[in-house]
Scaffold this motif. Structure first.
Motif, short mmCIF file in Angstrom:
data_model
loop_
_atom_site.label_atom_id
_atom_site.label_comp_id
_atom_site.label_asym_id
_atom_site.label_seq_id
_atom_site.Cartn_x
_atom_site.Cartn_y
_atom_site.Cartn_z
N HIS A 20 1.05 -1.30 -0.09
CA HIS A 20 0.47 -0.20 0.15
C HIS A 20 0.90 1.17 0.09
O HIS A 20 1.88 1.05 0.48
CB HIS A 20 -0.59 0.20 1.12
CG HIS A 20 -2.24 -0.91 1.54
ND1 HIS A 20 -3.00 -0.74 0.99
CD2 HIS A 20 -2.02 -2.54 1.75
CE1 HIS A 20 -3.73 -2.01 1.18
NE2 HIS A 20 -3.28 -3.07 1.49
N LEU A 24 0.56 5.14 1.51
CA LEU A 24 1.01 5.80 2.94
C LEU A 24 0.95 6.72 3.08
O LEU A 24 2.34 6.84 3.65
CB LEU A 24 0.62 4.76 4.01
CG LEU A 24 -0.12 3.35 4.34
CD1 LEU A 24 -0.08 2.93 5.54
CD2 LEU A 24 -1.81 2.95 3.96
N SER A 25 0.71 7.65 2.51
CA SER A 25 0.80 9.51 2.57
C SER A 25 2.49 9.20 1.68
O SER A 25 2.75 9.34 2.11
CB SER A 25 1.93 10.02 4.12
OG SER A 25 -0.01 9.88 4.79
N GLU A 84 -4.30 4.17 9.74
CA GLU A 84 -4.44 5.16 9.98
C GLU A 84 -3.46 5.92 10.67
O GLU A 84 -3.20 7.40 10.69
CB GLU A 84 -6.13 5.75 10.41
CG GLU A 84 -6.65 7.10 10.00
CD GLU A 84 -6.67 6.99 8.38
OE1 GLU A 84 -6.00 7.96 8.24
OE2 GLU A 84 -6.13 6.26 7.49
N ARG A 100 -0.63 6.01 9.22
CA ARG A 100 -0.81 7.12 7.73
C ARG A 100 -0.52 8.56 7.54
O ARG A 100 0.67 9.09 8.12
CB ARG A 100 -2.00 6.86 7.37
CG ARG A 100 -2.18 7.64 5.99
CD ARG A 100 -3.32 8.11 5.09
NE ARG A 100 -3.79 6.85 5.00
CZ ARG A 100 -4.25 6.30 4.90
NH1 ARG A 100 -3.25 6.37 3.62
NH2 ARG A 100 -4.72 5.06 4.19
N SER A 101 -0.59 9.23 9.21
CA SER A 101 -0.92 10.24 9.68
C SER A 101 0.71 10.06 10.50
O SER A 101 1.69 11.20 9.72
CB SER A 101 -2.11 10.08 11.15
OG SER A 101 -2.91 10.42 10.65
#
Length: 122
Positions: free
Chosen positions: A6, A8-9, A113, A116-117
């Motif tokens: 994936h 992520l960011s 999540e 990701r942050s």
């Protein structure tokens, strides 16, 4: 379910399936690292379910061996999920998690999540 890449960011993350083989030590960590290299990932997101209780008992040195493999290859390693029952067992793990989360290569996060942050904030 297989491990899946994936982004992520903007960071390529190998998201490991919860029902995959347990990371019992350096050999299994090397397997994940090999998969990361084959998929172009710079981070691995490993669910708590993939880690044995020995990982969370620091005296066994399982966590140290696994984490060191990722650090040696300059790859990120994120433990994803609820580790509260392990944190209740003693202060050494709480200290390890706190120190890791202040760094840039090993993080303990509650979910993807949150990962990701953290990646977005780098």
């Amino acid at each position: 379910m297989p491990d899946v890449l994936h982004h992520l960011s903007g960071t390529p993350v190998l998201v490991c399936a919860a029902d995959g083989p347990a990371l019992r030590g350096e050999r299994e960590a090397a397997d994940v690292i090999g998969e990361m290299f084959s998929q172009g990932a710079t981070w691995a997101a490993v669910p708590v379910a993939r880690l044995t209780d020995d990982f969370f008992r620091l005296r066994t040195r399982v966590a140290g061996g696994i984490v060191q493999k990722f650090v040696n290859y300059r790859l990120g390693f994120a433990v994803v999920g609820d580790i509260s029952r392990h944190l209740e067992a003693g202060s050494a793990l709480r200290d390890f998690v706190g120190e890791s989360n202040r760094g840039t290569q090993v993080w303990f996060v509650p979910d993807l999540e949150a990962l990701r942050s953290r990646l977005a904030g780098r």
